[in-house]
Design a protein around this motif. Structure first.
Motif, PDB file in Angstrom:
ATOM      1  N   ILE A   1      29.164  26.006  34.853  1.00 54.77           N
ATOM      2  CA  ILE A   1      28.965  27.117  35.151  1.00 54.77           C
ATOM      3  C   ILE A   1      30.695  27.430  35.558  1.00 54.77           C
ATOM      4  O   ILE A   1      31.411  27.113  36.821  1.00 54.77           O
ATOM      5  CB  ILE A   1      28.034  28.144  36.576  1.00 54.77           C
ATOM      6  N   LEU A   2      31.331  28.526  34.869  1.00 52.26           N
ATOM      7  CA  LEU A   2      32.440  29.308  35.234  1.00 52.26           C
ATOM      8  C   LEU A   2      32.617  30.635  35.392  1.00 52.26           C
ATOM      9  O   LEU A   2      31.576  31.529  34.847  1.00 52.26           O
ATOM     10  CB  LEU A   2      33.691  28.757  34.141  1.00 52.26           C
ATOM     11  N   ILE A   3      33.460  30.833  36.478  1.00 50.57           N
ATOM     12  CA  ILE A   3      32.990  32.074  36.694  1.00 50.57           C
ATOM     13  C   ILE A   3      33.956  33.170  35.631  1.00 50.57           C
ATOM     14  O   ILE A   3      35.640  32.760  35.458  1.00 50.57           O
ATOM     15  CB  ILE A   3      33.810  32.653  38.288  1.00 50.57           C
ATOM     16  N   GLY A   4      34.114  33.713  35.320  1.00 49.95           N
ATOM     17  CA  GLY A   4      35.064  34.501  34.267  1.00 49.95           C
ATOM     18  C   GLY A   4      36.029  35.830  34.228  1.00 49.95           C
ATOM     19  O   GLY A   4      36.220  36.636  33.555  1.00 49.95           O
ATOM     20  N   SER A   5      35.288  36.767  35.400  1.00 51.76           N
ATOM     21  CA  SER A   5      36.599  37.131  35.930  1.00 51.76           C
ATOM     22  C   SER A   5      36.375  37.904  37.646  1.00 51.76           C
ATOM     23  O   SER A   5      35.318  37.300  37.890  1.00 51.76           O
ATOM     24  CB  SER A   5      36.106  38.748  35.054  1.00 51.76           C
ATOM     25  N   GLY A   6      37.077  38.503  38.053  1.00 53.36           N
ATOM     26  CA  GLY A   6      37.133  39.659  39.140  1.00 53.36           C
ATOM     27  C   GLY A   6      37.390  38.288  40.218  1.00 53.36           C
ATOM     28  O   GLY A   6      37.101  38.576  42.202  1.00 53.36           O
ATOM     29  N   ALA A   7      37.922  36.853  40.101  1.00 52.61           N
ATOM     30  CA  ALA A   7      37.947  36.325  41.870  1.00 52.61           C
ATOM     31  C   ALA A   7      39.033  36.634  41.853  1.00 52.61           C
ATOM     32  O   ALA A   7      39.929  36.960  41.269  1.00 52.61           O
ATOM     33  CB  ALA A   7      37.194  35.109  40.957  1.00 52.61           C
ATOM     34  N   ASP A   8      39.059  36.651  43.458  1.00 52.61           N
ATOM     35  CA  ASP A   8      40.216  36.820  44.323  1.00 52.61           C
ATOM     36  C   ASP A   8      40.177  35.694  45.376  1.00 52.61           C
ATOM     37  O   ASP A   8      38.827  35.753  45.451  1.00 52.61           O
ATOM     38  CB  ASP A   8      40.706  38.633  44.231  1.00 52.61           C
ATOM     39  N   GLU A   9      41.226  36.000  46.696  1.00 56.32           N
ATOM     40  CA  GLU A   9      41.109  35.287  47.734  1.00 56.32           C
ATOM     41  C   GLU A   9      39.491  35.478  48.442  1.00 56.32           C
ATOM     42  O   GLU A   9      39.164  34.345  49.293  1.00 56.32           O
ATOM     43  CB  GLU A   9      43.096  35.828  48.266  1.00 56.32           C
ATOM     44  N   HIS A  10      39.389  36.732  48.387  1.00 53.80           N
ATOM     45  CA  HIS A  10      38.763  36.897  49.308  1.00 53.80           C
ATOM     46  C   HIS A  10      36.552  36.780  48.811  1.00 53.80           C
ATOM     47  O   HIS A  10      36.125  36.653  49.484  1.00 53.80           O
ATOM     48  CB  HIS A  10      38.615  38.565  49.409  1.00 53.80           C
ATOM     49  N   ASN A  11      36.378  36.809  47.504  1.00 51.31           N
ATOM     50  CA  ASN A  11      35.326  36.638  47.597  1.00 51.31           C
ATOM     51  C   ASN A  11      35.362  34.709  46.374  1.00 51.31           C
ATOM     52  O   ASN A  11      34.019  34.598  46.414  1.00 51.31           O
ATOM     53  CB  ASN A  11      35.193  37.782  45.966  1.00 51.31           C
ATOM     54  N   ILE A  12      36.392  33.898  46.167  1.00 48.01           N
ATOM     55  CA  ILE A  12      36.426  33.056  45.372  1.00 48.01           C
ATOM     56  C   ILE A  12      35.368  31.763  46.618  1.00 48.01           C
ATOM     57  O   ILE A  12      34.375  31.122  45.965  1.00 48.01           O
ATOM     58  CB  ILE A  12      37.235  32.797  45.011  1.00 48.01           C
ATOM     59  N   SER A  13      35.107  31.981  47.413  1.00 47.76           N
ATOM     60  CA  SER A  13      34.098  31.291  48.460  1.00 47.76           C
ATOM     61  C   SER A  13      32.676  30.991  48.468  1.00 47.76           C
ATOM     62  O   SER A  13      32.393  30.218  48.517  1.00 47.76           O
ATOM     63  CB  SER A  13      34.740  30.909  50.719  1.00 47.76           C
ATOM     64  N   ALA A  14      33.114  32.955  48.134  1.00 48.35           N
ATOM     65  CA  ALA A  14      31.093  33.240  47.418  1.00 48.35           C
ATOM     66  C   ALA A  14      30.320  32.776  46.222  1.00 48.35           C
ATOM     67  O   ALA A  14      30.246  31.690  46.075  1.00 48.35           O
ATOM     68  CB  ALA A  14      31.150  34.262  48.198  1.00 48.35           C
ATOM     69  N   LEU A  15      31.248  32.988  45.843  1.00 56.08           N
ATOM     70  CA  LEU A  15      31.669  32.188  44.133  1.00 56.08           C
ATOM     71  C   LEU A  15      31.561  31.044  44.007  1.00 56.08           C
ATOM     72  O   LEU A  15      30.354  30.683  42.809  1.00 56.08           O
ATOM     73  CB  LEU A  15      32.393  33.391  43.584  1.00 56.08           C
ATOM     74  N   LEU A  16      32.081  30.476  44.524  1.00 57.70           N
ATOM     75  CA  LEU A  16      31.835  28.892  44.261  1.00 57.70           C
ATOM     76  C   LEU A  16      31.405  28.026  45.119  1.00 57.70           C
ATOM     77  O   LEU A  16      31.227  27.105  44.556  1.00 57.70           O
ATOM     78  CB  LEU A  16      33.660  28.449  44.687  1.00 57.70           C
ATOM     79  N   GLN A  17      29.842  28.852  45.565  1.00 59.49           N
ATOM     80  CA  GLN A  17      29.199  28.150  46.305  1.00 59.49           C
ATOM     81  C   GLN A  17      28.087  27.993  45.633  1.00 59.49           C
ATOM     82  O   GLN A  17      26.842  27.223  45.202  1.00 59.49           O
ATOM     83  CB  GLN A  17      28.389  29.501  47.849  1.00 59.49           C
ATOM     84  N   HIS A  18      28.071  28.725  43.957  1.00 61.69           N
ATOM     85  CA  HIS A  18      27.034  28.593  43.721  1.00 61.69           C
ATOM     86  C   HIS A  18      27.767  28.366  41.751  1.00 61.69           C
ATOM     87  O   HIS A  18      27.459  27.267  40.814  1.00 61.69           O
ATOM     88  CB  HIS A  18      26.530  29.453  43.210  1.00 61.69           C
ATOM     89  N   ALA A  19      29.257  28.595  41.825  1.00 66.49           N
ATOM     90  CA  ALA A  19      30.078  27.628  40.198  1.00 66.49           C
ATOM     91  C   ALA A  19      30.373  26.561  40.456  1.00 66.49           C
ATOM     92  O   ALA A  19      31.210  26.139  41.354  1.00 66.49           O
ATOM     93  CB  ALA A  19      30.825  29.042  40.321  1.00 66.49           C
TER      94      ALA A  19
ATOM     95  N   GLY B   1      42.956  35.766  35.826  1.00 61.82           N
ATOM     96  CA  GLY B   1      44.130  36.060  35.763  1.00 61.82           C
ATOM     97  C   GLY B   1      44.480  36.784  37.128  1.00 61.82           C
ATOM     98  O   GLY B   1      45.657  37.377  37.607  1.00 61.82           O
ATOM     99  N   SER B   2      43.933  38.520  36.902  1.00 64.28           N
ATOM    100  CA  SER B   2      44.322  39.828  37.435  1.00 64.28           C
ATOM    101  C   SER B   2      45.051  39.568  38.870  1.00 64.28           C
ATOM    102  O   SER B   2      46.063  40.061  39.125  1.00 64.28           O
ATOM    103  CB  SER B   2      43.115  41.120  37.293  1.00 64.28           C
ATOM    104  N   SER B   3      43.326  38.611  39.808  1.00 61.82           N
ATOM    105  CA  SER B   3      43.819  38.969  41.047  1.00 61.82           C
ATOM    106  C   SER B   3      45.254  37.758  41.331  1.00 61.82           C
ATOM    107  O   SER B   3      46.029  37.733  42.182  1.00 61.82           O
ATOM    108  CB  SER B   3      42.539  38.587  41.762  1.00 61.82           C
ATOM    109  N   LEU B   4      45.696  37.548  40.550  1.00 60.05           N
ATOM    110  CA  LEU B   4      47.257  36.823  40.475  1.00 60.05           C
ATOM    111  C   LEU B   4      48.557  37.193  40.256  1.00 60.05           C
ATOM    112  O   LEU B   4      49.807  37.010  41.117  1.00 60.05           O
ATOM    113  CB  LEU B   4      46.814  34.957  39.738  1.00 60.05           C
ATOM    114  N   LYS B   5      48.970  38.535  39.952  1.00 60.81           N
ATOM    115  CA  LYS B   5      49.667  38.979  39.536  1.00 60.81           C
ATOM    116  C   LYS B   5      50.001  40.025  41.222  1.00 60.81           C
ATOM    117  O   LYS B   5      49.292  40.078  41.467  1.00 60.81           O
ATOM    118  CB  LYS B   5      49.178  40.493  38.089  1.00 60.81           C
ATOM    119  N   HIS B   6      51.608  40.454  41.115  1.00 59.31           N
ATOM    120  CA  HIS B   6      51.615  41.313  41.919  1.00 59.31           C
ATOM    121  C   HIS B   6      50.916  42.889  41.991  1.00 59.31           C
ATOM    122  O   HIS B   6      50.714  43.453  41.228  1.00 59.31           O
ATOM    123  CB  HIS B   6      53.215  41.221  41.545  1.00 59.31           C
ATOM    124  N   ASP B   7      50.900  43.008  43.147  1.00 61.06           N
ATOM    125  CA  ASP B   7      49.778  43.425  43.675  1.00 61.06           C
ATOM    126  C   ASP B   7      48.839  43.824  43.180  1.00 61.06           C
ATOM    127  O   ASP B   7      48.034  45.499  42.714  1.00 61.06           O
ATOM    128  CB  ASP B   7      50.636  45.350  42.981  1.00 61.06           C
TER     129      ASP B   7
END
Length: 291
Positions: free
Chosen positions: A231-249, A255-261
């Protein structure tokens, strides 16, 4: 136990069992290379292919320097998006040219996505550019896109075309709850996962409703419970929620969260990539401790 017939073993042999087989690491991060508007798109302003290639290589270099494990080259700014076989020839050709340059310069596996649901077009670009995987937005089932079209799965055509082209080495990462679309009535997550796995997807993708929106954590957990494939996360991952998401994924496309601002039109921010990868490494270590 009776072994599977030889034909089934041979058919399944090229398919991934774990993402580590392709990316060489548990819970890989696939960074998005968002191409500038391609020729024919409303946003294209005649700057030519070299500018598109240069900007793509700059994004890829920044992502790789930050530690991502894979890249995906996407026609993000060809909006409003065309659907399936309506993708223009000039756009597909330009994307193949740009993707080939990214593949040549990249030490990590590269994939292709053509919005919306490029299907055979996406496979053709991957073959021409020597990419290793594609994102298939609607592999099975049916959905209504944000642009209004009712679209349907392309598994029958896509798997046959892959065999015809001798491209069994190209893996299919398939959405089961695709952003920018609404499921056809009666299509729930469990059914979509069952159908998508039945037709040989290498991995499944769960996303939020829109670009930069994370999926519901409960949906990710449910997908992991139901699925046999990664299972892959396909949107919305950022440095704050990735730990919770990768508990299952088992991995993430980001993409977006790695851009400036955190603004998806802006260039990739090296500092954001480093912080994101730091959070991912911590999540990987936590996953090992939970075993």
């Amino acid at each position: 136990m009776e072994p599977e017939p030889e034909w089934k073993q041979q058919a399944d042999a090229p398919r991934l069992k774990r993402l580590e087989e392709l990316f060489g690491v548990a819970k890989p991060v696939i960074g998005m290379v968002h191409l500038w508007p391609l020729p024919g798109a409303p946003g294209y302003r005649g700057y030519g292919m070299q500018k598109i290639i240069d900007e793509a290589l700059r994004e890829a270099e920044t992502l790789i320097a930050g530690g991502v494990n894979g890249l995906m080259v996407e026609n993000m700014w060809d909006l409003p998006f065309r659907v399936g076989r309506e993708v223009a020839v000039e756009a597909a050709t330009a994307q193949a040219v740009a993707a080939a340059e990214v593949v040549k310069s990249s030490p990590v596996p590269v994939g292709i996505n053509v919005i919306h649901n490029g299907g055979v077009v996406c496979l053709a670009i991957a073959l021409a550019s020597q990419a290793r995987f594609i994102r298939v937005c609607i592999y099975t089932g049916a959905r209504v896109w944000d642009t209004g079209e009712l679209d349907h799965g392309c598994a029958a055509e896509l798997t046959r075309k892959r065999k015809e082209l001798g491209a069994e080495h190209i893996h299919f990462f398939c959405d089961v709850d695709k952003k920018h679309s609404v499921a056809f009535p009666g299509m729930d997550l469990a059914t979509h996962i069952q159908w998508t796995e039945f037709y040989g997807a290498d991995a499944l993708i769960v996303s939020g409703k829109f670009t930069a929106e994370a999926p519901d954590a409960g949906d990710v957990a449910e997908a992991r419970r139901l699925a046999r494939k990664p299972i892959l996360i396909g949107s919305g991952a950022d440095e704050h929620n990735i730990s919770a998401l990768l508990q299952h994924a088992d991995g993430v496309i980001v993409g977006s969260s790695l851009k400036h601002d955190g603004v998806m039109e802006k260039p990739v921010d090296p500092a954001r990539v480093r912080r994101f990868m730091h959070a991912v490494r911590a999540a990987r270590e936590a996953a090992v401790e939970r075993r």
